[in-house]
Design an enzyme around this catalytic site. Structure first.
Site, short mmCIF file in Angstrom:
data_model
loop_
_atom_site.label_atom_id
_atom_site.label_comp_id
_atom_site.label_asym_id
_atom_site.label_seq_id
_atom_site.Cartn_x
_atom_site.Cartn_y
_atom_site.Cartn_z
N GLU A 1 5.41 7.91 -1.46
CA GLU A 1 4.38 8.57 -2.27
C GLU A 1 4.61 10.07 -2.31
O GLU A 1 4.24 10.73 -3.27
CB GLU A 1 3.00 8.28 -1.69
CG GLU A 1 2.60 6.85 -1.86
CD GLU A 1 1.32 6.56 -1.11
OE1 GLU A 1 0.42 5.99 -1.73
OE2 GLU A 1 1.22 6.89 0.08
N ASP B 1 -2.84 -5.28 -1.37
CA ASP B 1 -2.98 -6.65 -0.84
C ASP B 1 -4.46 -6.94 -0.67
O ASP B 1 -5.29 -6.06 -0.85
CB ASP B 1 -2.23 -6.75 0.50
CG ASP B 1 -2.80 -5.78 1.53
OD1 ASP B 1 -3.78 -6.15 2.20
OD2 ASP B 1 -2.30 -4.64 1.65
N1 ADE Z 1 -3.04 -0.75 4.14
C1 ADE Z 1 -2.66 -1.55 3.13
N2 ADE Z 1 -3.04 -2.81 3.35
C2 ADE Z 1 -3.70 -2.81 4.53
C3 ADE Z 1 -4.31 -3.82 5.30
N3 ADE Z 1 -4.31 -5.08 4.88
N4 ADE Z 1 -4.89 -3.47 6.48
C4 ADE Z 1 -4.85 -2.18 6.90
N5 ADE Z 1 -4.27 -1.19 6.22
C5 ADE Z 1 -3.70 -1.50 5.03
#
Ligand code: ADE
Length: 248
Positions: free
Chosen positions: A17, A213
């Site tokens: 990034e 996610d």
């Molecule tokens: N950053 C991106 N996805 C995450 C997750 N599932 N848990 C903690 N930090 C994150």
């Protein structure tokens, strides 16, 4: 002569990034603070400091403290990815954090669950003006992902020293937070720590997180591909839009 504006810190969780922003930086010079290489210069007319937060609350808090105390940054913006845990918060969407909480803070029964001891509160607010500017920057930055127009959400981001990676785990975590009156949109590992540091110093703060996610059993797989393909592009566009707006 007009006073020189305090620089804006752009904290990124991931080198991907930061890379795009660094390429555009004018007059870039590096400084080492607390073992971290930090870049000072200007981007789209604004004095800016670029730094990597590293991962987790302590690393991010150290980074933010060093930037404020040693470089006098006047605002802190955090860009990164997060797991979407709110209803309708999908991979590819963006969350602007209007408030921040540490989901792994638990000093009960001495203090209520989630409350930061001796602060009398669990939640730190994002700066209103910066949240609004970030939302506008996001609206102008997002492109269709997997045939869906991404949404920009605003709300609570929950941070903790844990990559949340299981359907049962995330349901329990969100259930506990809701029972205490908190409804998170996203989980990540740094935002609330930086929000607390910024509150301590009286420095305006806001974070923008692209959802990589759903914090479920496939979170780790979605995370890696997403960071490469989408998050780094979004981070650059969002910050560019934000800084161009602030220059007007
Ligand atoms: N950053 C991106 N996805 C995450 C997750 N599932 N848990 C903690 N930090 C994150």
């Amino acid at each position: 002569m007009p006073p020189i504006a305090a620089p804006i810190a752009i904290l990124s969780a991931l080198a991907e990034e930061q890379a795009g922003l660094l390429q555009h930086m004018q007059g870039a010079r590096d400084v080492v603070l607390a073992g971290r290489t930090v870049w000072c210069g200007s981007l789209w007319g604004q004095p800016v400091v670029l730094a990597l937060s590293r991962i987790g609350k302590v690393a991010a808090a150290t980074t933010a403290t060093a930037l404020i105390a040693h470089l006098g940054v006047g605002k802190v913006v955090f860009t990164g990815v997060a797991g979407g845990v709110g209803d309708g918060v999908q991979v590819g969407d963006v969350v602007v954090g209007t408030s921040y909480l540490q989901h792994d803070m638990d000093a009960s029964p001495l203090f209520p669950r989630y409350e930061i001891p001796l602060y009398g509160r669990a939640v730190f607010a994002g700066d209103d003006g910066m949240c609004g500017a970030l939302q506008a920057a996001c609206n102008a930055a997002l492109v269709r992902h997997r045939d869906r127009a991404p949404a920009v959400h605003r709300g609570l981001i929950a941070s903790g020293d844990r990559f949340v990676n299981g359907a049962t785990e995330v349901a329990a975590l969100v259930g506990r937070l809701k029972a205490a009156g908190h409804t998170p949109l996203a989980v990540e590992m740094e935002g609330a720590a930086v929000a607390q540091v910024c509150a301590d110093y009286g420095v305006p703060f806001a974070a923008v997180r692209t959802i990589s996610d759903r914090a479920d059993d496939t979170a780790h797989m979605d995370f890696s591909t997403f960071v490469q393909d989408v998050a780094s592009v979004y981070a650059q566009r969002i910050v560019e839009n934000l800084l161009k707006t602030l220059s007007k």
